[in-house]
Structure formats: C-alpha cells, structure tokens
Design a protein around this motif. Sequence first.
Motif, short mmCIF file in Angstrom:
data_model
loop_
_atom_site.label_atom_id
_atom_site.label_comp_id
_atom_site.label_asym_id
_atom_site.label_seq_id
_atom_site.Cartn_x
_atom_site.Cartn_y
_atom_site.Cartn_z
N GLU A 140 0.81 -1.21 0.00
CA GLU A 140 0.00 0.00 0.00
C GLU A 140 0.84 1.26 0.00
N LEU A 141 1.96 1.26 0.74
CA LEU A 141 2.80 2.46 0.76
C LEU A 141 3.38 2.73 -0.61
N ASP A 142 3.86 1.66 -1.29
CA ASP A 142 4.36 1.84 -2.65
C ASP A 142 3.27 2.38 -3.57
N ALA A 143 2.05 1.84 -3.41
CA ALA A 143 0.94 2.29 -4.24
C ALA A 143 0.67 3.78 -4.02
N ARG A 144 0.69 4.20 -2.77
CA ARG A 144 0.44 5.61 -2.47
C ARG A 144 1.54 6.50 -3.07
N ARG A 145 2.78 6.06 -2.99
CA ARG A 145 3.86 6.86 -3.58
C ARG A 145 3.68 6.94 -5.10
N MET A 146 3.17 5.85 -5.70
CA MET A 146 2.94 5.86 -7.15
C MET A 146 1.79 6.80 -7.52
N PHE A 147 0.70 6.77 -6.76
CA PHE A 147 -0.39 7.72 -7.02
C PHE A 147 0.13 9.15 -6.86
N ALA A 148 0.90 9.39 -5.79
CA ALA A 148 1.37 10.74 -5.47
C ALA A 148 2.38 11.25 -6.49
N GLY A 149 3.18 10.34 -7.06
CA GLY A 149 4.24 10.77 -7.96
C GLY A 149 3.90 10.74 -9.43
N SER A 150 2.78 10.12 -9.79
CA SER A 150 2.46 9.95 -11.20
C SER A 150 1.66 11.12 -11.75
N ASP A 151 1.70 11.23 -13.05
CA ASP A 151 0.86 12.21 -13.75
C ASP A 151 -0.43 11.59 -14.24
N PHE A 152 -0.36 10.29 -14.63
CA PHE A 152 -1.53 9.63 -15.19
C PHE A 152 -1.60 8.18 -14.70
N LEU A 153 -2.82 7.73 -14.40
CA LEU A 153 -3.09 6.34 -14.05
C LEU A 153 -3.83 5.69 -15.21
N LEU A 154 -3.35 4.53 -15.65
CA LEU A 154 -3.98 3.83 -16.78
C LEU A 154 -4.95 2.77 -16.26
N MET A 155 -6.20 2.80 -16.74
CA MET A 155 -7.23 1.83 -16.37
C MET A 155 -8.04 1.44 -17.61
N PRO A 156 -7.46 0.59 -18.48
CA PRO A 156 -8.17 0.21 -19.72
C PRO A 156 -9.14 -0.95 -19.52
N SER A 157 -9.90 -0.94 -18.44
CA SER A 157 -10.73 -2.08 -18.06
C SER A 157 -11.78 -2.42 -19.13
N ARG A 158 -11.96 -3.70 -19.37
CA ARG A 158 -13.06 -4.14 -20.23
C ARG A 158 -14.40 -3.84 -19.57
N TYR A 159 -14.47 -4.06 -18.28
CA TYR A 159 -15.61 -3.63 -17.48
C TYR A 159 -15.09 -3.33 -16.09
N GLU A 160 -15.77 -2.48 -15.37
CA GLU A 160 -15.32 -2.08 -14.04
C GLU A 160 -16.55 -1.68 -13.23
#
Length: 511
Positions: free
Chosen positions: A383-403
């Motif tokens: 979770e900590l790595d995930a938070r650092r990735m959200f905090a440091g990124s410009d864009f999150l990719l979510m090409p879900s077929r369904y969600e």
Amino acid sequence: MGKAMVSPGLSELAQPVTAVGRGKVECLQKNRKKILFVTSELADLAKAGGLGDVSAALPRALGRFHSVRVLIPGYPQVISRGHPMEILCELEGYAGLPACQIGTMLLPDGLTVYVVLCPELYDRPGTPYGDEHGRDWPDNHIRFARFGLAAAALASGEVCADWQPDLVHAHDWPAGLAPAYMAWQGQRTPSVFTIHNLAYQGLCDLNCMPELGLPAEAATEQGMEFYGKLSFLKAGINYADHNTTVSRNYAREITTAEFGCGLEGLLKLKASTGGLTGIANGIDECWHPDSDSRHQWPDKKSNTRHVEAMFDLEPNDGPLFVIISRLVYQKGLDLIPQVAEVIIKAGGRLAILGQGEESVETMLTELAGRYPQRIGFHRGFNELDARRMFAGSDFLLMPSRYEPCGLSQSYAQCFGSLPIARRTGGLADTIKDGETGFLFDDSTAESFADAIVRATRVYRQPDLLEAMRRQAMNAPRYWHHAAKPYDKLYRKLINESLGKTGPAVRGSEHG
C-alpha cells in the motif's frame, strides 16, 4: 454449549463520526437498527480485492446510523491476529455441511466481527477462494454454503439472542446463499444483496443439491438454476428483498447482453420493478494526503523521483504513467504492449505494480524487458508503494473491459494523478472526461492510444494540467456520502417488513 475463550485476532480502523446537528444525531441514535454484513473479505483481516475494502469501510461509515456487525469465515489470516475471541455457540451440521462454531471479536474501534470457525473448510493457505497458485478450492460450494447457513442462523437469533439483526446485507456470490437459506427457513428478516462483480457467479453442479440441503425450488429458474448449474450469485439476486450494485452506470450495464453475463433478463426485471439500485462505492478518507497522519507526503516531483528509483526508470521531464491493478483479463492490460510506443514517443515512462494471472504477469515482465528504464514492472502489492505511485504519477492507466465501480481512479484523483480509463461502469460515473481525467469508448488499442495522446497534450500545457489536477483532487466521493443511500434503503425495507409482520416481530436498538 457454554462460552469459552480462545485467542485468535484481528485489527481495525477508526470509525469517524461526521458532525451533524445535535437533534439529528439524537434522532438517528434513537432509531438505530441492527445490521448484519455477510462478506467473505474484510480488508483488515483477509482481502483479495475491492470487496475487502468496501466491507471494511462501509460498516464503519454506517456506524453513525446503525449498529453494524460483520460475519466472515475463519481463514488463517483472521484467526492469527492475536485478538481474543469468544465462542458463542456451535451450529450442527446440515446435509453435507459440517458443524461449525461461531466466535466473536470486538475490534479496537468497537466493530463486532462474528467468525465462522470450521478448520476443515477455512484453515488453508492461499486466498479466501483458492490455493497459493490461484486455483479455486474444489469444495468452495461447501465452504460458502456453510457460511451462508451460519448467516441465516445469526439472522434467526439462534446465535446471539440479545443481538438479532433487523436486516442482513450479503455481499457477492460467497454470501449468496444467506438470503436464500433465510427464505427457505421462512424467516421474515429483510435482506439486501450487493453485486460487486457479476462475472464471478459461484457455480456448481446441480448434483450438489443434496449435500447443500437445497429444496427442489432451488433447481428452478425462479431459484438458483443457471444454464444447468447452480449459481450462488443468482440465489442472492432472487431471494434477497432488494439488490444493489456498486455504481449507477454498472446497474444500467448489467441489464444488457454485453455486461449481463447471462443474467441480464433477471436483472432487467429487477430494475423495472424497483428492485435494483446502483449506489457508488466511496473511498476511505485516509487516502486523502491531508488526512494521512502516518506519512508526510512531499511534493509531486519528489514522489516522482522516488517512483523512478523504485522501478529503475530514466529520470526526465516527461509524464509518468502508472498501473496499480490486479493483473486479470477484466483489466484490459493486454492493450498495454500495443500502446507502449505511444507513451515512450511522448517521453513518458510507465511503472506497473500488481499481481494476478500468470499470463498477464509474463506479458508485463517481457514488456519491461523490451523497454529498460522506460517501463518497469514489480509483481506484488504494497500500500505504501501504491500511495507513492499515485502521489508521484501524472496519469493512471485503467483500460478495463468492465469495471463495476473501481477505487484506484479515486485514489489517484486524491493525489492529483489523472486517470485515463475506459468509459465503463463506475469509471464513467467518477471521471469527467477532460476535467478530472480522460475516458475512451472502445476496448481497442486505437481508442486507448487516442486518450493517451490527449493526456500528453494536456501535460504540455502546465496551466491546464494544474487546473485538471485541482478538479480531480476535489472529485473523490468518500464513504460518508455513500452511507446515506444505504441508510435510506435499510429503513425502507425494515419498515416494509414491520408493516407485513407487525411491530412485535423485530425490535430496534436504542442508545
């Protein structure tokens, strides 16, 4: 049997109380109802996906309105936390379902959790549903039928005479037999069944009926028969008093052939009669950087450099894209190799964190190998790595077929990372195209790439990028928002039940 003490355990989060008017608070307290959550996951104890997050957060958000308790199977992860457990009773075996005990734990924030103790069914390594290699347990129909029958016992007052629920809220296919067993036993306690992901239906053979102790009606279209099999999910849908799902758009989608997974006719009927409601999931307020007392978050650039170091990516001034996801077919990640060149030509880098299907993991490992220092992949989740990735990124990719709903897009928005997602399910409800992120229509590389190009154009316009980031950070919907429509639904169903059965049937908890 007499009460005994054992020493398993769990951990818990704090339950916030939202400030409302004093008179309204007093009114809510006087009209508190007893609500039993029946779920196969609870994030603090045992989690395989978003169901665990919802099952942990929603009962706490509802705590301002009601007395909410949770029922969960006694997996090793639940038993080994070190908190005392009190054994309430032993439930006899039924048909081919073994006997079990019901234990109870009081978690640090006051949430009560009931645990179904049956080592032969639940004391196994792996996930709640399968072994360490991701293979489903072949007796899952027994494991979760026992779970559903235990929920029915709690609903009847057999387990805890001084806390008999006014309503049972069952979640996804593992809990699908809870409202069914309640109905077959003639119980009048109302029930809600929430569909978190229609694709997972909990199927078993019709010849399993005797060992599950099912009545003949279970094998009919009005019961749980589904194309020559038995569907735990369909049982929940048919026997619950009301069905919900986790976003308004997904509630519409599942009434169509494209997303209905063979149940679209039944769900269309439920929707037409007012029996299906879409209520969007929220996110825990601890995800907001300003509410996270555990970590002092530096600025976005510092987090970007941290992620670059984590994934051995080339430091530059181009956009940083991230993927934080279960690596399964649903997530549409097979499109990533097809759009990788678009990202790299824009000067971008891509960091990927997740685990799941072996074929997807292999594909992403090979992709990272083809683009060293531009694409990095770490198998697993922290979770900590995930938070650092959200905090440091410009864009999150979510090409879900369904969600059905999705949570990652809201987590990203909290940190000013703009999601690039397919226009489906809850993604369409939570992302405003060109304002708080970017949406694309078709599950194709061309449609996906067009959205990435639009995003990179915005990245090169600092004022527009900053304006979108500000809007995104104001967008997330928290659980105290989502709790209100559930409270309204619960009260409606309980009042209708009392009107049918008379006020003496069910009492309320005061104070």
